[in-house]
Design an enzyme around this catalytic site. Sequence first.
Site, PDB file in Angstrom:
ATOM      1  N   VAL A  77      -1.826  -2.442  -3.917  1.00 13.42           N
ATOM      2  CA  VAL A  77      -1.418  -3.424  -4.917  1.00 13.42           C
ATOM      3  C   VAL A  77      -1.884  -4.799  -4.447  1.00 13.42           C
ATOM      4  O   VAL A  77      -1.639  -5.188  -3.294  1.00 13.42           O
ATOM      5  CB  VAL A  77       0.110  -3.420  -5.118  1.00 13.42           C
ATOM      6  CG1 VAL A  77       0.505  -4.446  -6.176  1.00 13.42           C
ATOM      7  CG2 VAL A  77       0.596  -2.033  -5.523  1.00 13.42           C
TER       8      VAL A  77
ATOM      9  N   GLU B 269       0.848  -1.183   0.000  1.00 13.04           N
ATOM     10  CA  GLU B 269       0.000   0.000   0.000  1.00 13.04           C
ATOM     11  C   GLU B 269       0.882   1.231   0.000  1.00 13.04           C
ATOM     12  O   GLU B 269       1.895   1.293   0.709  1.00 13.04           O
ATOM     13  CB  GLU B 269      -0.901  -0.011   1.236  1.00 13.04           C
ATOM     14  CG  GLU B 269      -1.940   1.075   1.266  1.00 13.04           C
ATOM     15  CD  GLU B 269      -2.940   0.899   2.394  1.00 13.04           C
ATOM     16  OE1 GLU B 269      -3.822   1.764   2.537  1.00 13.04           O
ATOM     17  OE2 GLU B 269      -2.836  -0.102   3.132  1.00 13.04           O
TER      18      GLU B 269
ATOM     19  N   ASP C 210      11.586   9.125  -9.374  1.00 12.54           N
ATOM     20  CA  ASP C 210      11.243   8.568  -8.056  1.00 12.54           C
ATOM     21  C   ASP C 210      11.992   7.255  -7.827  1.00 12.54           C
ATOM     22  O   ASP C 210      11.408   6.259  -7.395  1.00 12.54           O
ATOM     23  CB  ASP C 210       9.737   8.348  -7.940  1.00 12.54           C
ATOM     24  CG  ASP C 210       9.284   8.166  -6.485  1.00 12.54           C
ATOM     25  OD1 ASP C 210      10.031   8.582  -5.572  1.00 12.54           O
ATOM     26  OD2 ASP C 210       8.198   7.612  -6.265  1.00 12.54           O
TER      27      ASP C 210
ATOM     28  N   PHE D 206      -0.708   6.311  -3.378  1.00 12.99           N
ATOM     29  CA  PHE D 206      -1.667   6.407  -4.475  1.00 12.99           C
ATOM     30  C   PHE D 206      -2.638   5.235  -4.516  1.00 12.99           C
ATOM     31  O   PHE D 206      -3.436   5.131  -5.429  1.00 12.99           O
ATOM     32  CB  PHE D 206      -0.917   6.496  -5.813  1.00 12.99           C
ATOM     33  CG  PHE D 206      -0.071   7.722  -5.916  1.00 12.99           C
ATOM     34  CD1 PHE D 206      -0.644   8.951  -6.122  1.00 12.99           C
ATOM     35  CD2 PHE D 206       1.296   7.645  -5.787  1.00 12.99           C
ATOM     36  CE1 PHE D 206       0.133  10.089  -6.213  1.00 12.99           C
ATOM     37  CE2 PHE D 206       2.087   8.773  -5.881  1.00 12.99           C
ATOM     38  CZ  PHE D 206       1.502  10.002  -6.090  1.00 12.99           C
ATOM     39  N   GLY D 207      -2.573   4.332  -3.578  1.00 12.93           N
ATOM     40  CA  GLY D 207      -3.502   3.221  -3.582  1.00 12.93           C
ATOM     41  C   GLY D 207      -2.875   1.944  -3.076  1.00 12.93           C
ATOM     42  O   GLY D 207      -1.900   1.966  -2.322  1.00 12.93           O
TER      43      GLY D 207
ATOM     44  N   LYS E 117      -2.247  -2.837  -9.470  1.00 16.39           N
ATOM     45  CA  LYS E 117      -2.153  -1.572  -8.731  1.00 16.39           C
ATOM     46  C   LYS E 117      -3.462  -0.813  -8.884  1.00 16.39           C
ATOM     47  O   LYS E 117      -3.866  -0.467  -9.992  1.00 16.39           O
ATOM     48  CB  LYS E 117      -0.984  -0.743  -9.269  1.00 16.39           C
ATOM     49  CG  LYS E 117      -0.774   0.562  -8.542  1.00 16.39           C
ATOM     50  CD  LYS E 117       0.448   1.298  -9.107  1.00 16.39           C
ATOM     51  CE  LYS E 117       0.694   2.618  -8.393  1.00 16.39           C
ATOM     52  NZ  LYS E 117       1.863   3.325  -8.954  1.00 16.39           N
TER      53      LYS E 117
END
Length: 715
Positions: free
Chosen positions: A388, A382, A498, A385-386, A403
């Site tokens: 998996v 987690e 990132d 953005f959400g 995802k």
Amino acid sequence: MEAQNAESFYLKSGKPTSLFIFCILLFGLLPLSKATTYDNTNFNFTAFDPNVHGIVYEGDASPSDNGIQLTFNLRDKGLNGSCGRATYYKPMHLWHNSSGKVVLADFTTQFSFVIDSLRNSSKADGFAFFLAPNGSKIPPYSGGGLFGLENIDPTYINYRFVAVEFDTFTNNWDNAMSDHVAIDLNTVQKSLTSRPWWWSDTENGGKVDAFISYNSTTKNLSVVLLDTDDYTLKNSTSLSTILDFSIYLPEWVTFGFSGTTGALFEIHTIYSWNFSSSLPVATNKSYQTNPPTPAPAAATNSTSPADNPRKKSRTWLWVILGVAGGIFALLLVLTLVWFFCWREKYRGKEVETEMVTAPRKFSCKELRFATSNFADEGLLGEGGFGKVYLGFLRDMNCNIAVKKTTPQSQQGVKEYASEVKTISRLRHRNLVQLIGWCHDNQEFLIVYEFLPNKSLDYHLFREPCLLTWEKRYKIAMGLASALFYLHEECEQCVLHRDIKSSNVLLDLSFNAKLGDFGLARLVEHGQGSQTTIMLGTDGYVAPECLETFKAIKESDVYSFGVVALEIATGKQAIAVIDRNGKRLKTKLVEWVWELYGRESIFDAADPRLSDNYDKEQMERLILVGLACAHPNYFARPSITQVVDILGFKAQVPVLPLDMPVPTYIAAHQATIAGSSASSSSQISASNRSQAQFSGTSSTSDSLKVGTGTPATNTK
């Protein structure tokens, strides 16, 4: 003219003809064919919450402290004489015989556990991973060395099970072995195979990783045990046996863990558990993939249907008519296929190639089915953005990671669009493979290949590290290769923006695969990102991004350097460091650079490696990490040079003894967008005069990294 129009119709109407053939195949051959599907069980528990109902507890077993306690763990209840089971709430389909041939399931499972005798040298008894007939419960009088699997009286019931036992007590049937591992069939008192358990450390509660797999082709059941803290893998135990499950167990089985204590005691804790099985099933209308349920008792008749000769003759008549109709339909289909397919053979080949190589768009229904409606037990991770989730695609016969972007976050939707747009163009062995996407009904989903060994940060920071130095260096090389592909080999330069250890995933062979392209940007070679709202993750973000709010290739190189130092030191980018007896929070780059200035870079090496590493590789990785994390972007090596240095094709860089201070002036900010205009083999004379790297240098001088000041202050 009419003939030409007819010919044009047949040549251009590819889809109608294909659909027509498909319909005939479907309805004509349906009575004669059997479809193939897959009956699988897949889940991944990283912890055990009492509110999650994926585990069934029996006896003294219970969830506690994010783990499964198989036996009592409270002194006031008494730790001896305890017995408990924890099983998955659904049965597994182990084999089937619907097509006249027995087909077995392949399965693999991995779990981490601790057996803790609370510093007592006397302990008992152990636990087992087992498979038993669906609905199996703890037998009476099955404690102690029987692991809750069979009754002490052999005449009571002939229990059926296959178990892998982790035994910590020598019973009279154990052949004088103390701690040992064994594979049992229907009884624990006579094992199919057993091995001494070379390392169990039950007195100190040492953590162990267990891997159990079954190959349906070879019928080989194999077991591997690893000491979680052993990086050399010397403290490992393995055994295997050949076993045909279909002979000893029914189609549907209960599976899980069973543990006991006798007069002596110990605590049995399961901390994580993942499981994956795959069973190809040839199905027809009469076959059900659900677990069997007892059938109602039949009414008593004087004459059974099978004894009625009139019904027998009708049955044979229907069989003959069915076969004749099937043959007629087959001949019709073959004729139509011969007539139409030659016109579309080239077009058909092109479509097939496109479907194989390109990611595809899924429907929400497909992905909900693949993930069991995004079940909590399939949650892999987690983030901001959400979440998996683990899934399984039956048509591709593979596990997937889905995802699920949080739709309420506007930035999350932007990240979703950027990720799909960017990674759908990329193909590299060190990048996570995109399988597809979905954005139906406000659902924003991305489907990736499933990588079972989780992320790099999980092995370095969240769990006792299992990574040997060989694996670490291979991961660093793989990550550098991925970044080289993004910066230099793609049609457009890809700025990832990132890069961090949690975005470096590991496959079964511990090959690095860079993922999470939600912040990535496609730019023309020689240009930087013009707008940067999101800055990535603290500790990995290059200093110039914080000043200019723009990203360039060198910004990714900086993040790579931080990850390289994490791999070498085992410490996080923002780390807690012991200094003069005090624990201080500091940046990893600053701490390693300080050790470098004192000529003590090997003091930065991860102490858990216990000096089991190649010193030249360690030196290269640390120095490359520091060079890449140089505060001034124009003094960093290109990723091309990084690959050459790690690959021993160039000499190691020499850095200033003291960590340089970033030199941000208006001129530098104005030239950031153009600093990447030169390729990796071209270095700006005005900005890189002190940073001469060469991937093919043959001189004896060490490579030097500049600071923006004369190089007289270099080591």
